[in-house]
Design a protein around this motif. Structure first.
Motif, mmCIF file in Angstrom:
data_model
loop_
_atom_site.group_PDB
_atom_site.id
_atom_site.type_symbol
_atom_site.label_atom_id
_atom_site.label_comp_id
_atom_site.label_asym_id
_atom_site.label_seq_id
_atom_site.Cartn_x
_atom_site.Cartn_y
_atom_site.Cartn_z
ATOM 1 N N ALA A 31 -6.232 -9.447 -14.562
ATOM 2 C CA ALA A 31 -5.849 -8.306 -13.722
ATOM 3 C C ALA A 31 -5.489 -8.773 -12.307
ATOM 4 C CB ALA A 31 -6.973 -7.283 -13.679
ATOM 5 N N VAL A 32 -6.284 -9.697 -11.764
ATOM 6 C CA VAL A 32 -5.995 -10.235 -10.429
ATOM 7 C C VAL A 32 -4.670 -10.990 -10.439
ATOM 8 C CG1 VAL A 32 -6.761 -11.922 -8.710
ATOM 9 C CG2 VAL A 32 -8.395 -10.327 -9.696
ATOM 10 N N THR B 124 -1.802 -8.530 -10.678
ATOM 11 C CA THR B 124 -1.655 -7.790 -9.418
ATOM 12 C C THR B 124 -0.937 -8.635 -8.371
ATOM 13 O OG1 THR B 124 -3.643 -6.501 -9.854
ATOM 14 C CG2 THR B 124 -2.901 -6.615 -7.566
ATOM 15 N N LEU C 164 2.750 -8.107 -6.687
ATOM 16 C CA LEU C 164 2.948 -8.077 -5.231
ATOM 17 C C LEU C 164 3.940 -9.154 -4.782
ATOM 18 C CD1 LEU C 164 -0.705 -7.458 -3.994
ATOM 19 C CD2 LEU C 164 1.227 -5.866 -3.877
#
Length: 139
Positions: free
Chosen positions: A44-45, A48, A52
């Protein structure tokens, strides 16, 4: 995009993404590392930050196309140094930030401000009619 060949900016980003993916795999195997499965939170990190990063690249590419190359290059180069200064403070707080780093950051940031203020003044002056001229009514 470009002066010789006109292509849409999204096509440029697609080719850049494909090239980065290919070079990433080549670098992974050339370094002797193997593919590792990520845990759900780490995935998930990673997704993300990937999203970005992609958004930042899209916005920078779009902005560079709609701005004169000189000012766009100054902003692009300055943002890299400014972000590096910020990331150093966030991710490596134990290292500390030396005086030379602060002075370098200040110099780069001042240059960026001068460039942006100058651009704003030029655009304001171009939009305003020259002083000493009166607008005539067309009768």
């Amino acid at each position: 995009l470009g002066t010789s060949v006109k292509v849409h900016w999204s096509l440029v980003l697609m080719y850049q993404a494909l090239g980065q993916a290919l070079l990433g795999f080549c670098g992974l195997f050339a370094s002797g590392h193997c593919w590792a499965k990520l845990s759900a939170p780490l995935m998930a990190v990673a997704l993300t930050f990937g999203a970005l990063s992609f958004t930042g690249q899209v916005l920078m590419t779009y902005g560079m196309q709609h701005e004169k190359s000189a000012i766009a290059t100054v902003v692009h180069q300055s943002l890299s140094a400014i972000c590096a200064f910020i990331w150093q403070g966030i991710f490596m707080p134990a290292v500390g930030i030396g005086l030379s780093t602060v002075m370098g950051f200040s110099t780069i940031f001042t240059g960026l401000l001068v460039a942006l203020v100058g651009k704003g003044l030029r655009e304001t002056a171009a939009a305003a009619p020259p002083a000493g001229y009166a607008k005539l009514d067309a009768r």
